[in-house]
Design a protein around this motif. Structure first.
Motif, PDB file in Angstrom:
ATOM      1  N   MET A   1      46.034  50.278  18.746  1.00 12.61           N
ATOM      2  CA  MET A   1      46.295  50.822  17.404  1.00 12.61           C
ATOM      3  C   MET A   1      47.799  50.995  17.232  1.00 12.61           C
ATOM      4  N   ASN A   2      48.334  50.442  16.135  1.00 14.49           N
ATOM      5  CA  ASN A   2      49.783  50.555  15.976  1.00 14.49           C
ATOM      6  C   ASN A   2      50.153  51.924  15.438  1.00 14.49           C
ATOM      7  N   ARG A   3      51.434  52.190  15.507  1.00 12.17           N
ATOM      8  CA  ARG A   3      51.915  53.543  15.153  1.00 12.17           C
ATOM      9  C   ARG A   3      51.716  53.861  13.683  1.00 12.17           C
ATOM     10  N   THR A   4      51.924  52.863  12.800  1.00 15.77           N
ATOM     11  CA  THR A   4      51.779  53.083  11.352  1.00 15.77           C
ATOM     12  C   THR A   4      50.350  53.480  11.004  1.00 15.77           C
ATOM     13  N   LEU A   5      49.383  52.777  11.586  1.00 19.57           N
ATOM     14  CA  LEU A   5      47.978  53.079  11.321  1.00 19.57           C
ATOM     15  C   LEU A   5      47.630  54.466  11.826  1.00 19.57           C
ATOM     16  N   LEU A   6      48.154  54.843  12.979  1.00 18.05           N
ATOM     17  CA  LEU A   6      47.896  56.163  13.543  1.00 18.05           C
ATOM     18  C   LEU A   6      48.424  57.258  12.630  1.00 18.05           C
ATOM     19  N   VAL A   7      49.627  57.053  12.075  1.00 21.78           N
ATOM     20  CA  VAL A   7      50.220  58.050  11.156  1.00 21.78           C
ATOM     21  C   VAL A   7      49.358  58.210   9.917  1.00 21.78           C
ATOM     22  N   LEU A   8      48.873  57.101   9.367  1.00 19.34           N
ATOM     23  CA  LEU A   8      48.034  57.158   8.163  1.00 19.34           C
ATOM     24  C   LEU A   8      46.732  57.887   8.426  1.00 19.34           C
ATOM     25  N   LEU A   9      46.136  57.632   9.585  1.00 17.43           N
ATOM     26  CA  LEU A   9      44.882  58.301   9.911  1.00 17.43           C
ATOM     27  C   LEU A   9      45.075  59.803  10.054  1.00 17.43           C
ATOM     28  N   VAL A  10      46.173  60.192  10.664  1.00 17.40           N
ATOM     29  CA  VAL A  10      46.460  61.619  10.827  1.00 17.40           C
ATOM     30  C   VAL A  10      46.709  62.279   9.475  1.00 17.40           C
ATOM     31  N   ALA A  11      47.487  61.572   8.600  1.00 17.71           N
ATOM     32  CA  ALA A  11      47.835  62.139   7.294  1.00 17.71           C
ATOM     33  C   ALA A  11      46.598  62.330   6.430  1.00 17.71           C
ATOM     34  N   PHE A  12      45.744  61.295   6.383  1.00 11.01           N
ATOM     35  CA  PHE A  12      44.556  61.387   5.520  1.00 11.01           C
ATOM     36  C   PHE A  12      43.460  62.232   6.150  1.00 11.01           C
ATOM     37  N   GLY A  13      43.529  62.403   7.433  1.00 10.97           N
ATOM     38  CA  GLY A  13      42.506  63.204   8.082  1.00 10.97           C
ATOM     39  C   GLY A  13      42.587  64.667   7.693  1.00 10.97           C
ATOM     40  N   GLY A  14      43.771  65.136   7.270  1.00  6.11           N
ATOM     41  CA  GLY A  14      43.918  66.531   6.876  1.00  6.11           C
ATOM     42  C   GLY A  14      43.596  66.797   5.433  1.00  6.11           C
ATOM     43  N   CYS A  15      43.304  65.738   4.647  1.00 10.60           N
ATOM     44  CA  CYS A  15      43.015  65.906   3.228  1.00 10.60           C
ATOM     45  C   CYS A  15      41.527  66.094   3.026  1.00 10.60           C
ATOM     46  N   SER A  16      41.164  66.904   2.062  1.00  8.13           N
ATOM     47  CA  SER A  16      39.755  67.092   1.733  1.00  8.13           C
ATOM     48  C   SER A  16      39.615  67.222   0.220  1.00  8.13           C
ATOM     49  N   ALA A  17      38.468  66.857  -0.297  1.00  6.89           N
ATOM     50  CA  ALA A  17      38.192  66.940  -1.732  1.00  6.89           C
ATOM     51  C   ALA A  17      36.995  67.832  -1.956  1.00  6.89           C
ATOM     52  N   THR A  18      37.063  68.627  -3.028  1.00  6.47           N
ATOM     53  CA  THR A  18      35.965  69.515  -3.375  1.00  6.47           C
ATOM     54  C   THR A  18      35.147  68.891  -4.484  1.00  6.47           C
ATOM     55  N   VAL A  19      33.880  68.710  -4.258  1.00  7.82           N
ATOM     56  CA  VAL A  19      32.989  68.135  -5.253  1.00  7.82           C
ATOM     57  C   VAL A  19      32.233  69.263  -5.936  1.00  7.82           C
ATOM     58  N   VAL A  20      32.365  69.338  -7.254  1.00  5.22           N
ATOM     59  CA  VAL A  20      31.684  70.379  -8.023  1.00  5.22           C
ATOM     60  C   VAL A  20      30.320  69.861  -8.442  1.00  5.22           C
ATOM     61  N   SER A  21      29.295  70.549  -8.008  1.00  7.62           N
ATOM     62  CA  SER A  21      27.938  70.122  -8.346  1.00  7.62           C
ATOM     63  C   SER A  21      27.637  70.421  -9.806  1.00  7.62           C
ATOM     64  N   PRO A  22      26.877  69.543 -10.465  1.00  8.50           N
ATOM     65  CA  PRO A  22      26.496  69.810 -11.857  1.00  8.50           C
ATOM     66  C   PRO A  22      25.710  71.112 -11.961  1.00  8.50           C
ATOM     67  N   SER A  23      25.971  71.874 -13.010  1.00  4.46           N
ATOM     68  CA  SER A  23      25.263  73.127 -13.220  1.00  4.46           C
ATOM     69  C   SER A  23      23.957  72.865 -13.958  1.00  4.46           C
ATOM     70  N   PRO A  24      22.885  73.597 -13.625  1.00  2.00           N
ATOM     71  CA  PRO A  24      21.621  73.440 -14.365  1.00  2.00           C
ATOM     72  C   PRO A  24      21.778  73.766 -15.853  1.00  2.00           C
ATOM     73  N   ASN A  25      22.823  74.549 -16.161  1.00  2.00           N
ATOM     74  CA  ASN A  25      23.037  74.929 -17.557  1.00  2.00           C
ATOM     75  C   ASN A  25      23.687  73.823 -18.384  1.00  2.00           C
ATOM     76  N   ASP A  26      24.252  72.801 -17.714  1.00  2.00           N
ATOM     77  CA  ASP A  26      24.917  71.725 -18.450  1.00  2.00           C
ATOM     78  C   ASP A  26      23.940  71.017 -19.376  1.00  2.00           C
ATOM     79  N   ALA A  27      22.775  70.665 -18.869  1.00  2.00           N
ATOM     80  CA  ALA A  27      21.771  69.976 -19.684  1.00  2.00           C
ATOM     81  C   ALA A  27      21.300  70.870 -20.817  1.00  2.00           C
ATOM     82  N   LEU A  28      21.148  72.176 -20.541  1.00  2.00           N
ATOM     83  CA  LEU A  28      20.710  73.110 -21.583  1.00  2.00           C
ATOM     84  C   LEU A  28      21.736  73.203 -22.692  1.00  2.00           C
ATOM     85  N   ARG A  29      23.036  73.242 -22.326  1.00  2.00           N
ATOM     86  CA  ARG A  29      24.088  73.309 -23.341  1.00  2.00           C
ATOM     87  C   ARG A  29      24.103  72.048 -24.191  1.00  2.00           C
TER      88      ARG A  29
END
Length: 199
Positions: A1-29
């Motif tokens: 594994m080259n150094r550039t790929l290793l840096v990218l994996l480390v950088a993106f490994g610390g990122c996370s995304a929060t997924v907001v689940s649809p609310s049951p009230n959305d359809a009612l609204r």
């Protein structure tokens, strides 16, 4: 594994995304808003049918098909809001009126339009009359405008001599159908500061 790929994996490994689940009230609204829209549409169409029936009774017998197809104004829309303009010859209020049928579509107005302009800064019940204007059916017809901005009626109302060119102002429009005598009212408000023209 080259150094550039290793840096990218480390950088993106610390990122996370929060997924907001649809609310049951959305359809009612959404369902509630759809019900409100349907109710308003039915009210407009019912109002239109009542005016058409009055027209048929006043003018003689019409076929049911002709009554259903008869264009009738049921709603007034001030779009955009009335505009206060400071011009070299005084202060003016410019009003653009869209006349709509029971399905919310533009339809030609055959009737009179009366305008009253009042100050919103004075206490309720004491607002001085700043302008008053009246357009007969032929004048309404001549005020029609059409183009890329759509179809509408345009009116320019001068404020009375000595009136301060300062808003916000309240503009009351009263439309009376020439055939049915039905009256429709709408109120719009200008901005506080006028637009400066010709300076």
């Amino acid at each position: 594994m080259n150094r550039t790929l290793l840096v990218l994996l480390v950088a993106f490994g610390g990122c996370s995304a929060t997924v907001v689940s649809p609310s049951p009230n959305d359809a009612l609204r959404r369902d509630m808003q759809a019900a409100v829209d349907r109710s308003q549409a039915l009210e407009r169409e019912n109002h239109e049918l009542q005016q058409k029936l009055a027209t048929a009774m006043a003018a003689g017998s019409f076929s049911p098909e002709a009554i259903k197809a008869l264009p009738t104004v049921t709603t007034l829309v001030l779009n955009p809001a009335p505009v206060l303009e400071q011009r070299p010859d005084g202060c003016w209020v410019v009003v653009r009126v869209e006349t709509q049928d029971g399905r919310g579509r533009f339809t030609q107005a055959v009737g009179t339009m009366g305008f009253r302009v009042l100050s919103l800064t004075a206490p309720a019940g004491t607002q001085p009359l700043l302008a008053e204007s009246f357009a007969n059916p032929l004048q309404v017809r001549e005020s029609y405008r059409g183009g890329v901005l759509g179809a509408y009626y345009s009116f320019e109302i001068p404020l009375l001599a000595g009136a301060s060119c300062q808003g916000p102002l309240s503009v009351l429009l009263v439309y009376e159908d020439a055939l049915t005598k039905a009256r429709i009212e709408v109120v719009g408000h200008t901005a506080a500061q006028p637009i400066q023209l010709g300076k």
